[in-house]
Design a protein around this motif. Structure first.
Motif, PDB file in Angstrom:
ATOM      1  N   LYS A 122       0.824  -1.213   0.000  1.00 49.68           N
ATOM      2  CA  LYS A 122       0.000   0.000   0.000  1.00 49.68           C
ATOM      3  C   LYS A 122       0.858   1.263   0.000  1.00 49.68           C
ATOM      4  N   ASN A 123       2.079   1.160   0.509  1.00 45.38           N
ATOM      5  CA  ASN A 123       2.991   2.306   0.463  1.00 45.38           C
ATOM      6  C   ASN A 123       3.435   2.591  -0.969  1.00 45.38           C
ATOM      7  N   ILE A 124       3.448   1.541  -1.815  1.00 43.65           N
ATOM      8  CA  ILE A 124       3.849   1.699  -3.217  1.00 43.65           C
ATOM      9  C   ILE A 124       2.668   2.162  -4.057  1.00 43.65           C
ATOM     10  N   ALA A 125       1.537   1.474  -3.872  1.00 45.66           N
ATOM     11  CA  ALA A 125       0.369   1.723  -4.728  1.00 45.66           C
ATOM     12  C   ALA A 125      -0.616   2.711  -4.124  1.00 45.66           C
ATOM     13  N   LYS A 126      -0.240   3.350  -3.012  1.00 45.92           N
ATOM     14  CA  LYS A 126      -1.080   4.347  -2.340  1.00 45.92           C
ATOM     15  C   LYS A 126      -2.423   3.728  -1.960  1.00 45.92           C
ATOM     16  N   ASN A 127      -3.531   4.362  -2.397  1.00 48.80           N
ATOM     17  CA  ASN A 127      -4.851   3.875  -1.981  1.00 48.80           C
ATOM     18  C   ASN A 127      -5.588   3.149  -3.105  1.00 48.80           C
ATOM     19  N   LYS A 128      -4.842   2.628  -4.071  1.00 45.14           N
ATOM     20  CA  LYS A 128      -5.481   2.072  -5.250  1.00 45.14           C
ATOM     21  C   LYS A 128      -5.842   0.595  -5.130  1.00 45.14           C
ATOM     22  N   LEU A 129      -5.535  -0.027  -4.004  1.00 45.67           N
ATOM     23  CA  LEU A 129      -5.662  -1.481  -3.939  1.00 45.67           C
ATOM     24  C   LEU A 129      -6.934  -2.005  -3.271  1.00 45.67           C
ATOM     25  N   ASP A 130      -7.556  -1.215  -2.430  1.00 46.09           N
ATOM     26  CA  ASP A 130      -8.644  -1.736  -1.594  1.00 46.09           C
ATOM     27  C   ASP A 130      -9.730  -2.459  -2.382  1.00 46.09           C
ATOM     28  N   LYS A 131     -10.395  -1.742  -3.276  1.00 40.54           N
ATOM     29  CA  LYS A 131     -11.500  -2.340  -4.035  1.00 40.54           C
ATOM     30  C   LYS A 131     -11.001  -3.276  -5.126  1.00 40.54           C
ATOM     31  N   LEU A 132      -9.822  -2.957  -5.677  1.00 38.62           N
ATOM     32  CA  LEU A 132      -9.233  -3.817  -6.702  1.00 38.62           C
ATOM     33  C   LEU A 132      -8.946  -5.199  -6.133  1.00 38.62           C
ATOM     34  N   GLU A 133      -8.384  -5.230  -4.953  1.00 40.00           N
ATOM     35  CA  GLU A 133      -8.084  -6.502  -4.301  1.00 40.00           C
ATOM     36  C   GLU A 133      -9.342  -7.341  -4.116  1.00 40.00           C
ATOM     37  N   LEU A 137      -9.929  -9.003 -17.905  1.00 41.16           N
ATOM     38  CA  LEU A 137     -10.655  -7.778 -18.203  1.00 41.16           C
ATOM     39  C   LEU A 137      -9.822  -6.540 -17.880  1.00 41.16           C
ATOM     40  N   LEU A 138      -9.194  -6.545 -16.712  1.00 46.98           N
ATOM     41  CA  LEU A 138      -8.384  -5.394 -16.315  1.00 46.98           C
ATOM     42  C   LEU A 138      -7.169  -5.222 -17.224  1.00 46.98           C
ATOM     43  N   ARG A 139      -6.595  -6.336 -17.664  1.00 46.79           N
ATOM     44  CA  ARG A 139      -5.446  -6.264 -18.577  1.00 46.79           C
ATOM     45  C   ARG A 139      -5.867  -5.726 -19.948  1.00 46.79           C
ATOM     46  N   LEU A 140      -7.112  -5.958 -20.315  1.00 44.50           N
ATOM     47  CA  LEU A 140      -7.614  -5.468 -21.603  1.00 44.50           C
ATOM     48  C   LEU A 140      -7.871  -3.964 -21.588  1.00 44.50           C
ATOM     49  N   ILE A 141      -7.774  -3.352 -20.388  1.00 44.60           N
ATOM     50  CA  ILE A 141      -8.002  -1.919 -20.248  1.00 44.60           C
ATOM     51  C   ILE A 141      -6.665  -1.247 -19.959  1.00 44.60           C
ATOM     52  N   PRO A 142      -5.946  -0.798 -21.002  1.00 39.90           N
ATOM     53  CA  PRO A 142      -4.614  -0.202 -20.788  1.00 39.90           C
ATOM     54  C   PRO A 142      -4.641   1.026 -19.882  1.00 39.90           C
ATOM     55  N   LEU A 143      -5.813   1.645 -19.741  1.00 47.19           N
ATOM     56  CA  LEU A 143      -5.911   2.818 -18.875  1.00 47.19           C
ATOM     57  C   LEU A 143      -5.805   2.437 -17.405  1.00 47.19           C
ATOM     58  N   PHE A 144      -5.918   1.133 -17.120  1.00 44.43           N
ATOM     59  CA  PHE A 144      -5.796   0.666 -15.741  1.00 44.43           C
ATOM     60  C   PHE A 144      -4.337   0.268 -15.507  1.00 44.43           C
ATOM     61  N   PRO A 145      -3.679   0.830 -14.480  1.00 43.53           N
ATOM     62  CA  PRO A 145      -2.233   0.610 -14.280  1.00 43.53           C
ATOM     63  C   PRO A 145      -1.839  -0.865 -14.194  1.00 43.53           C
ATOM     64  N   PHE A 146      -0.925  -1.275 -15.070  1.00 45.44           N
ATOM     65  CA  PHE A 146      -0.474  -2.663 -15.149  1.00 45.44           C
ATOM     66  C   PHE A 146       0.072  -3.168 -13.815  1.00 45.44           C
ATOM     67  N   ASP A 147       0.942  -2.370 -13.203  1.00 47.46           N
ATOM     68  CA  ASP A 147       1.625  -2.811 -11.988  1.00 47.46           C
ATOM     69  C   ASP A 147       0.677  -2.924 -10.800  1.00 47.46           C
ATOM     70  N   VAL A 148      -0.286  -2.003 -10.727  1.00 46.40           N
ATOM     71  CA  VAL A 148      -1.250  -2.031  -9.614  1.00 46.40           C
ATOM     72  C   VAL A 148      -2.078  -3.312  -9.654  1.00 46.40           C
ATOM     73  N   ILE A 149      -2.446  -3.747 -10.865  1.00 46.73           N
ATOM     74  CA  ILE A 149      -3.196  -5.002 -11.012  1.00 46.73           C
ATOM     75  C   ILE A 149      -2.365  -6.170 -10.483  1.00 46.73           C
ATOM     76  N   SER A 150      -1.084  -6.188 -10.834  1.00 45.14           N
ATOM     77  CA  SER A 150      -0.196  -7.278 -10.401  1.00 45.14           C
ATOM     78  C   SER A 150      -0.028  -7.286  -8.888  1.00 45.14           C
ATOM     79  N   TYR A 151       0.206  -6.108  -8.313  1.00 49.33           N
ATOM     80  CA  TYR A 151       0.341  -6.012  -6.855  1.00 49.33           C
ATOM     81  C   TYR A 151      -0.953  -6.441  -6.164  1.00 49.33           C
ATOM     82  N   GLY A 152      -2.081  -5.979  -6.700  1.00 49.88           N
ATOM     83  CA  GLY A 152      -3.371  -6.321  -6.113  1.00 49.88           C
ATOM     84  C   GLY A 152      -3.654  -7.816  -6.168  1.00 49.88           C
TER      85      GLY A 152
END
Length: 221
Positions: free
Chosen positions: A112-123, A136-151
């Motif tokens: 969460k220190n890396i991805a700030k507050n972007k993980l709660d609902k994604l997780e 689905l998330l990977r098909l949306i380039p506007l969604f950060p690649f790394d945040v998806i992986s961390y989540g």
């Protein structure tokens, strides 16, 4: 107690390795300037090892928060569409795997220190829908690649499902961005404008999919 100590040792070792890698990246100024030209010159300087250097750079993107789209475009400039796609995909798979296991090893608080507050609902949504939602998330380039992986690493999704979904879901985005790079030498020609049209199409489709398939809360994140 022994198991707990082993877990703490693993975490400390992982942090030291990460800090060391980040220090080396910054020391070498690999991602300095956010410029395709800077990266192109850096990779080219390694001659026949250029593909390996490029793959390593892409694999390390999750630790730098550098825009992976710029790197993918550079891959197309350097290696053309086919080789650029292959090297970028390999790098993206390795980078996604690194992020996934960083989350597994170091846990929620560190990530969460890396991805700030972007993980709660994604997780939560990855936990609920797993394989399908990662695609689905990977098909949306506007969604950060790394945040998806961390989540994903914070959920119970199996690695094989995560990496297969990543492989499938990143096909359109990687193809579009590497194609722009590959057509860079054809500026002014119809093939270059077609590559730009494909990028615009990908963005439009991404916006549609984001609004159609993701909840309002997740879209806002």
């Amino acid at each position: 107690m022994k198991e707990r100590n082993l877990k703490i040792l693993k975490g400390l070792l992982s942090v030291l390795i990460l800090v060391g890698i980040i220090f080396i990246i910054k020391k070498l100024n690999i991602f300095s300037g956010n410029s395709t030209k800077n990266i192109e010159d850096f990779v080219k300087s390694y001659g026949s090892l250029a593909p390996i250097i490029y793959i390593i750079m892409f694999a390390l993107v999750p630790l730098t928060l550098f825009p992976d789209s710029i790197l993918a475009i550079t891959g197309g400039i350097l290696f053309g569409l086919l080789e650029g796609y292959i090297y970028t995909t390999i790098g993206a798979m390795i980078g996604g795997s690194i992020s996934f296991y960083i989350s597994k090893i170091l846990g929620r608080d560190f990530i969460k220190n890396i991805a700030k507050n972007k993980l709660d609902k994604l997780e939560k949504i990855i936990e609920d829908k797993g394989f399908v939602i990662v695609i689905l998330l990977r098909l949306i380039p506007l969604f950060p690649f790394d945040v998806i992986s961390y989540g994903a690493g914070l959920t119970s999704i199996k690695y094989k499902d995560f990496i297969l979904a990543t492989l499938i879901g990143t096909i359109p985005g990687i193809l579009v961005f590497t194609n722009i790079g590959a057509q860079w030498v054809n500026v002014g020609k119809s093939s270059f404008y077609l590559s730009i049209a494909m990028l615009i199409g990908l963005i439009v489709i991404s916006i549609f999919m984001k609004k159609r398939f993701l909840s309002k809360d997740l879209r806002e994140e």
